[in-house]
Scaffold this motif. Structure first.
Motif, PDB file in Angstrom:
ATOM      1  N   MET A  84      -0.994   1.047  24.378  1.00 25.16           N
ATOM      2  CA  MET A  84      -0.126   0.644  23.290  1.00 25.16           C
ATOM      3  C   MET A  84      -0.191   1.680  22.169  1.00 25.16           C
ATOM      4  O   MET A  84      -1.244   2.145  21.798  1.00 25.16           O
ATOM      5  CB  MET A  84      -0.583  -0.712  22.762  1.00 25.16           C
ATOM      6  CG  MET A  84       0.209  -1.164  21.559  1.00 25.16           C
ATOM      7  SD  MET A  84      -0.416  -2.677  20.876  1.00 25.16           S
ATOM      8  CE  MET A  84      -1.204  -2.030  19.430  1.00 25.16           C
ATOM      9  N   SER A  85       0.958   2.044  21.670  1.00 22.55           N
ATOM     10  CA  SER A  85       1.052   2.964  20.534  1.00 22.55           C
ATOM     11  C   SER A  85       1.800   2.281  19.415  1.00 22.55           C
ATOM     12  O   SER A  85       2.669   1.444  19.651  1.00 22.55           O
ATOM     13  CB  SER A  85       1.825   4.230  20.925  1.00 22.55           C
ATOM     14  OG  SER A  85       1.142   4.947  21.908  1.00 22.55           O
ATOM     15  N   SER A  86       1.464   2.652  18.208  1.00 19.12           N
ATOM     16  CA  SER A  86       2.239   2.169  17.069  1.00 19.12           C
ATOM     17  C   SER A  86       2.325   3.275  16.031  1.00 19.12           C
ATOM     18  O   SER A  86       1.438   4.111  15.903  1.00 19.12           O
ATOM     19  CB  SER A  86       1.657   0.878  16.485  1.00 19.12           C
ATOM     20  OG  SER A  86       0.324   1.074  16.113  1.00 19.12           O
ATOM     21  N   LEU A  87       3.430   3.251  15.318  1.00 18.76           N
ATOM     22  CA  LEU A  87       3.760   4.315  14.380  1.00 18.76           C
ATOM     23  C   LEU A  87       3.846   3.747  12.965  1.00 18.76           C
ATOM     24  O   LEU A  87       4.376   2.654  12.768  1.00 18.76           O
ATOM     25  CB  LEU A  87       5.114   4.913  14.780  1.00 18.76           C
ATOM     26  CG  LEU A  87       5.595   6.162  14.065  1.00 18.76           C
ATOM     27  CD1 LEU A  87       4.693   7.332  14.379  1.00 18.76           C
ATOM     28  CD2 LEU A  87       7.022   6.465  14.500  1.00 18.76           C
TER      29      LEU A  87
ATOM     30  N   ALA B 190      -0.077   8.668   3.111  1.00 22.30           N
ATOM     31  CA  ALA B 190      -0.882   8.677   4.338  1.00 22.30           C
ATOM     32  C   ALA B 190      -1.611   7.347   4.518  1.00 22.30           C
ATOM     33  O   ALA B 190      -1.654   6.797   5.621  1.00 22.30           O
ATOM     34  CB  ALA B 190      -1.884   9.825   4.304  1.00 22.30           C
ATOM     35  N   LYS B 191      -2.169   6.822   3.431  1.00 18.27           N
ATOM     36  CA  LYS B 191      -2.867   5.536   3.502  1.00 18.27           C
ATOM     37  C   LYS B 191      -1.907   4.435   3.932  1.00 18.27           C
ATOM     38  O   LYS B 191      -2.244   3.595   4.770  1.00 18.27           O
ATOM     39  CB  LYS B 191      -3.479   5.201   2.137  1.00 18.27           C
ATOM     40  CG  LYS B 191      -4.626   6.123   1.743  1.00 18.27           C
ATOM     41  CD  LYS B 191      -4.965   5.970   0.274  1.00 18.27           C
ATOM     42  CE  LYS B 191      -6.012   6.941  -0.175  1.00 18.27           C
ATOM     43  NZ  LYS B 191      -7.372   6.456   0.067  1.00 18.27           N
ATOM     44  N   GLU B 192      -0.710   4.442   3.368  1.00 16.79           N
ATOM     45  CA  GLU B 192       0.307   3.456   3.735  1.00 16.79           C
ATOM     46  C   GLU B 192       0.700   3.606   5.208  1.00 16.79           C
ATOM     47  O   GLU B 192       0.830   2.613   5.929  1.00 16.79           O
ATOM     48  CB  GLU B 192       1.549   3.630   2.852  1.00 16.79           C
ATOM     49  CG  GLU B 192       1.347   3.207   1.421  1.00 16.79           C
ATOM     50  CD  GLU B 192       1.433   1.705   1.240  1.00 16.79           C
ATOM     51  OE1 GLU B 192       2.344   1.068   1.806  1.00 16.79           O
ATOM     52  OE2 GLU B 192       0.576   1.163   0.519  1.00 16.79           O
ATOM     53  N   ALA B 193       0.900   4.835   5.662  1.00 13.50           N
ATOM     54  CA  ALA B 193       1.303   5.078   7.051  1.00 13.50           C
ATOM     55  C   ALA B 193       0.209   4.643   8.025  1.00 13.50           C
ATOM     56  O   ALA B 193       0.495   4.023   9.059  1.00 13.50           O
ATOM     57  CB  ALA B 193       1.643   6.555   7.250  1.00 13.50           C
ATOM     58  N   VAL B 194      -1.042   4.936   7.700  1.00 15.15           N
ATOM     59  CA  VAL B 194      -2.156   4.533   8.559  1.00 15.15           C
ATOM     60  C   VAL B 194      -2.231   3.010   8.618  1.00 15.15           C
ATOM     61  O   VAL B 194      -2.375   2.424   9.694  1.00 15.15           O
ATOM     62  CB  VAL B 194      -3.493   5.141   8.066  1.00 15.15           C
ATOM     63  CG1 VAL B 194      -4.682   4.485   8.759  1.00 15.15           C
ATOM     64  CG2 VAL B 194      -3.491   6.649   8.292  1.00 15.15           C
ATOM     65  N   TRP B 195      -2.113   2.368   7.461  1.00 14.49           N
ATOM     66  CA  TRP B 195      -2.163   0.906   7.425  1.00 14.49           C
ATOM     67  C   TRP B 195      -1.047   0.313   8.297  1.00 14.49           C
ATOM     68  O   TRP B 195      -1.275  -0.628   9.058  1.00 14.49           O
ATOM     69  CB  TRP B 195      -2.055   0.407   5.982  1.00 14.49           C
ATOM     70  CG  TRP B 195      -2.190  -1.074   5.894  1.00 14.49           C
ATOM     71  CD1 TRP B 195      -3.347  -1.793   5.838  1.00 14.49           C
ATOM     72  CD2 TRP B 195      -1.125  -2.017   5.883  1.00 14.49           C
ATOM     73  NE1 TRP B 195      -3.056  -3.138   5.796  1.00 14.49           N
ATOM     74  CE2 TRP B 195      -1.697  -3.304   5.825  1.00 14.49           C
ATOM     75  CE3 TRP B 195       0.260  -1.912   5.921  1.00 14.49           C
ATOM     76  CZ2 TRP B 195      -0.930  -4.465   5.802  1.00 14.49           C
ATOM     77  CZ3 TRP B 195       1.018  -3.068   5.900  1.00 14.49           C
ATOM     78  CH2 TRP B 195       0.418  -4.317   5.836  1.00 14.49           C
TER      79      TRP B 195
ATOM     80  N   ASP C 181      -1.148  -4.145  13.582  1.00 14.70           N
ATOM     81  CA  ASP C 181      -1.362  -5.075  14.698  1.00 14.70           C
ATOM     82  C   ASP C 181      -2.845  -5.184  15.064  1.00 14.70           C
ATOM     83  O   ASP C 181      -3.355  -6.277  15.310  1.00 14.70           O
ATOM     84  CB  ASP C 181      -0.556  -4.665  15.933  1.00 14.70           C
ATOM     85  CG  ASP C 181       0.935  -4.889  15.774  1.00 14.70           C
ATOM     86  OD1 ASP C 181       1.335  -5.665  14.878  1.00 14.70           O
ATOM     87  OD2 ASP C 181       1.708  -4.281  16.541  1.00 14.70           O
ATOM     88  N   GLN C 182      -3.521  -4.051  15.088  1.00 14.30           N
ATOM     89  CA  GLN C 182      -4.963  -4.048  15.408  1.00 14.30           C
ATOM     90  C   GLN C 182      -5.753  -4.784  14.336  1.00 14.30           C
ATOM     91  O   GLN C 182      -6.677  -5.538  14.640  1.00 14.30           O
ATOM     92  CB  GLN C 182      -5.483  -2.605  15.526  1.00 14.30           C
ATOM     93  CG  GLN C 182      -4.955  -1.852  16.709  1.00 14.30           C
ATOM     94  CD  GLN C 182      -5.396  -2.469  18.015  1.00 14.30           C
ATOM     95  OE1 GLN C 182      -6.556  -2.792  18.207  1.00 14.30           O
ATOM     96  NE2 GLN C 182      -4.458  -2.647  18.929  1.00 14.30           N
TER      97      GLN C 182
END
Length: 121
Positions: free
Chosen positions: A1-4, A52-57, A62-63
């Motif tokens: 599973m991947s998420s962006l 970057a913090k927002e994108a990582v979050w 889901d995790q």
């Protein structure tokens, strides 16, 4: 599973935000603040780290829900490896996820963008 996860920010917004010590303490690690202060265009660096913090979050959402973990902005560190490539730093309890995140940052004088890809393989 991947998420962006993707986030875009206007640099000028951070001109006021970085003057607020509560915001700075809540969002950035001491290392991030030192790094950004050392740069000529510090607003761009603060803004892109926030993005970057927002994108990582977003990429990890889901995790995080599955694990019942809540992450704040300051829990997600953004640093550069020895080659200069950006990477996310997570709390120890999430370190296994850290290695599965690819991070790309870009900025101009007016706009920043961050993309985080989480690959759970």
């Amino acid at each position: 599973m991947s998420s962006l996860g993707v986030d875009i920010e206007e640099v000028q917004r951070f001109k006021t935000l970085i003057r607020n010590s509560r915001f700075m303490e809540r969002v950035y690690t001491p290392q991030e603040r030192a790094y950004c202060r050392s740069k000529k265009n510090k607003l761009e660096h603060y803004a892109v780290r926030f993005a970057a913090k927002e994108a990582v979050w977003k990429a990890l959402s889901d995790q995080l829900i599955k694990m019942k973990v809540v992450l704040g902005h300051r829990d997600i560190g953004v640093e550069n490896d020895t080659s200069g490539k950006p990477r996310a730093r997570l709390p120890k309890k999430l370190s296994k996820l850290e290695k599965k995140i690819s991070l790309s940052l870009s900025h101009t004088r007016s706009t920043v963008v961050a993309v985080a890809l989480f690959q759970n393989k």
